[in-house]
Write a protein that holds these residues in place. Structure first.
Motif, short mmCIF file in Angstrom:
data_model
loop_
_atom_site.label_atom_id
_atom_site.label_comp_id
_atom_site.label_asym_id
_atom_site.label_seq_id
_atom_site.Cartn_x
_atom_site.Cartn_y
_atom_site.Cartn_z
N ILE A 113 33.09 40.93 37.34
CA ILE A 113 34.24 40.91 38.24
C ILE A 113 33.74 41.31 39.62
O ILE A 113 33.06 42.33 39.79
CB ILE A 113 35.34 41.88 37.77
CG1 ILE A 113 35.81 41.50 36.36
CG2 ILE A 113 36.50 41.88 38.75
CD1 ILE A 113 36.80 42.50 35.76
N PHE A 114 34.07 40.49 40.61
CA PHE A 114 33.62 40.72 41.97
C PHE A 114 34.83 41.13 42.82
O PHE A 114 35.84 40.42 42.86
CB PHE A 114 32.98 39.46 42.55
CG PHE A 114 31.76 39.01 41.79
CD1 PHE A 114 30.48 39.37 42.20
CD2 PHE A 114 31.90 38.24 40.64
CE1 PHE A 114 29.37 38.96 41.50
CE2 PHE A 114 30.78 37.81 39.93
CZ PHE A 114 29.51 38.18 40.36
N HIS A 138 41.25 43.29 49.60
CA HIS A 138 40.79 43.36 48.21
C HIS A 138 41.37 42.25 47.33
O HIS A 138 42.60 42.08 47.26
CB HIS A 138 41.16 44.70 47.56
CG HIS A 138 40.79 44.75 46.10
ND1 HIS A 138 41.73 44.69 45.08
CD2 HIS A 138 39.58 44.81 45.48
CE1 HIS A 138 41.11 44.74 43.91
NE2 HIS A 138 39.81 44.80 44.13
N PHE A 139 40.45 41.54 46.70
CA PHE A 139 40.81 40.61 45.62
C PHE A 139 39.77 40.74 44.51
O PHE A 139 38.57 40.71 44.78
CB PHE A 139 40.81 39.15 46.10
CG PHE A 139 41.82 38.85 47.16
CD1 PHE A 139 43.17 38.91 46.88
CD2 PHE A 139 41.41 38.52 48.44
CE1 PHE A 139 44.11 38.63 47.86
CE2 PHE A 139 42.33 38.24 49.42
CZ PHE A 139 43.69 38.30 49.14
N PRO A 140 40.20 40.90 43.26
CA PRO A 140 39.27 40.84 42.14
C PRO A 140 39.12 39.39 41.70
O PRO A 140 40.11 38.73 41.37
CB PRO A 140 39.98 41.68 41.06
CG PRO A 140 41.44 41.49 41.36
CD PRO A 140 41.57 41.23 42.83
N GLY A 180 44.89 41.24 36.03
CA GLY A 180 43.77 40.36 35.72
C GLY A 180 42.94 40.09 36.95
O GLY A 180 42.88 40.91 37.87
N ILE A 181 42.29 38.92 36.98
CA ILE A 181 41.46 38.55 38.12
C ILE A 181 41.77 37.11 38.53
O ILE A 181 42.34 36.34 37.76
CB ILE A 181 39.96 38.69 37.81
CG1 ILE A 181 39.53 37.71 36.70
CG2 ILE A 181 39.63 40.12 37.41
CD1 ILE A 181 38.03 37.71 36.43
N PHE A 182 41.41 36.77 39.75
CA PHE A 182 41.58 35.40 40.24
C PHE A 182 40.44 34.52 39.75
O PHE A 182 39.27 34.94 39.72
CB PHE A 182 41.60 35.39 41.77
CG PHE A 182 42.83 35.97 42.38
CD1 PHE A 182 43.99 35.22 42.50
CD2 PHE A 182 42.84 37.28 42.85
CE1 PHE A 182 45.13 35.75 43.08
CE2 PHE A 182 43.97 37.83 43.44
CZ PHE A 182 45.12 37.06 43.55
N THR A 183 40.79 33.28 39.42
CA THR A 183 39.77 32.31 39.04
C THR A 183 39.83 31.06 39.93
O THR A 183 39.04 30.15 39.76
CB THR A 183 39.93 31.88 37.57
OG1 THR A 183 41.24 31.32 37.38
CG2 THR A 183 39.74 33.06 36.63
N ASP A 188 42.31 29.04 48.20
CA ASP A 188 43.60 28.97 47.50
C ASP A 188 44.23 30.35 47.35
O ASP A 188 45.45 30.49 47.37
CB ASP A 188 43.42 28.32 46.13
CG ASP A 188 43.10 26.83 46.21
OD1 ASP A 188 43.43 26.23 47.25
OD2 ASP A 188 42.53 26.29 45.25
N ILE A 189 43.38 31.36 47.19
CA ILE A 189 43.88 32.74 47.14
C ILE A 189 44.54 33.10 48.47
O ILE A 189 45.64 33.67 48.52
CB ILE A 189 42.75 33.73 46.82
CG1 ILE A 189 42.18 33.47 45.43
CG2 ILE A 189 43.25 35.17 46.93
CD1 ILE A 189 40.95 34.31 45.09
#
Length: 200
Positions: A113-114, A138-140, A180-183, A188-189
């Motif tokens: 996870i970044f 911050h975004f995971p 959770g995390i973004f994929t 797009d985020i």
């Protein structure tokens, strides 16, 4: 296939296993192909527009190509690390935006996870003075997000001090199974954030 264009130079590397019936030096090994200029002649390799490289030169060409990739700082999943500042496929008008990797951790369930900051954006935000957010602290995100978004390593930087608050909030929820995390792509985020904060 790995395409690398540098000014008028184009290097195309294709590594495929030799198949039965293929006539190639070093048959039975992986062989490097490259585009053949000029008219094509008979034979399966010629009809595909590819020709066989000599076994001795294959490794040299591959090493050269990988050296060029490293020199240019192109994105590679094995290279993502804390403190890196990356270019990425941005939204229109945000070409100078950068992704900063603040922290990397590993989840038994999700893998790496970044925790990134997205800097120098132009996100419409009616909730603040000036109406624009320029930094998203911050975004995971997943490794897949970085692989399909990042383009070139631009430098190194200390972590964004503003990422910690968002990280702590996320971490508490994540440990309880509530986050959770973004994929999706980084661009797009950014779009999703802008859409959300502009909802009435």
């Amino acid at each position: 296939m790995l395409d690398l264009q540098l000014a008028s130079l184009e290097i195309v590397v294709v590594i495929v296993p030799c198949q039965p019936g293929m006539e190639a030096p070093g048959q039975g090994r992986d062989v490097l192909f490259a585009p053949r200029p000029g008219p094509r002649t008979a034979g399966p390799a010629a009809r595909s527009g590819l020709h066989y490289a000599k076994p001795y030169s294959t490794m040299k060409q591959l090493l050269l190509t990988m050296s060029l990739l490293s020199f240019l700082g192109l994105a590679s999943a094995d290279d993502f690390a804390e403190g890196q500042l990356w270019g990425y496929h941005t939204r229109k008008g945000e070409e100078n935006s950068r992704v900063l990797i603040n922290k990397v951790e590993t989840s038994p369930r999700l893998g790496k996870i970044f925790h990134i900051s997205v800097l120098n954006v132009k996100v419409k935000n009616p909730r603040i003075d000036g109406g624009l957010s320029t930094d998203l602290p911050h975004f995971p995100v997943s490794q897949e997000t970085l692989k399909k978004s990042l383009t070139r390593l631009r430098g190194k930087s200390a972590p964004n001090p503003n990422y910690r608050e968002g990280y702590e909030t996320w971490k508490n929820a994540f440990d309880q199974g509530k986050a959770g995390i973004f994929t999706i792509d980084v661009a797009d985020i950014v779009d999703a954030v802008e859409h959300t904060i502009n909802q009435p």
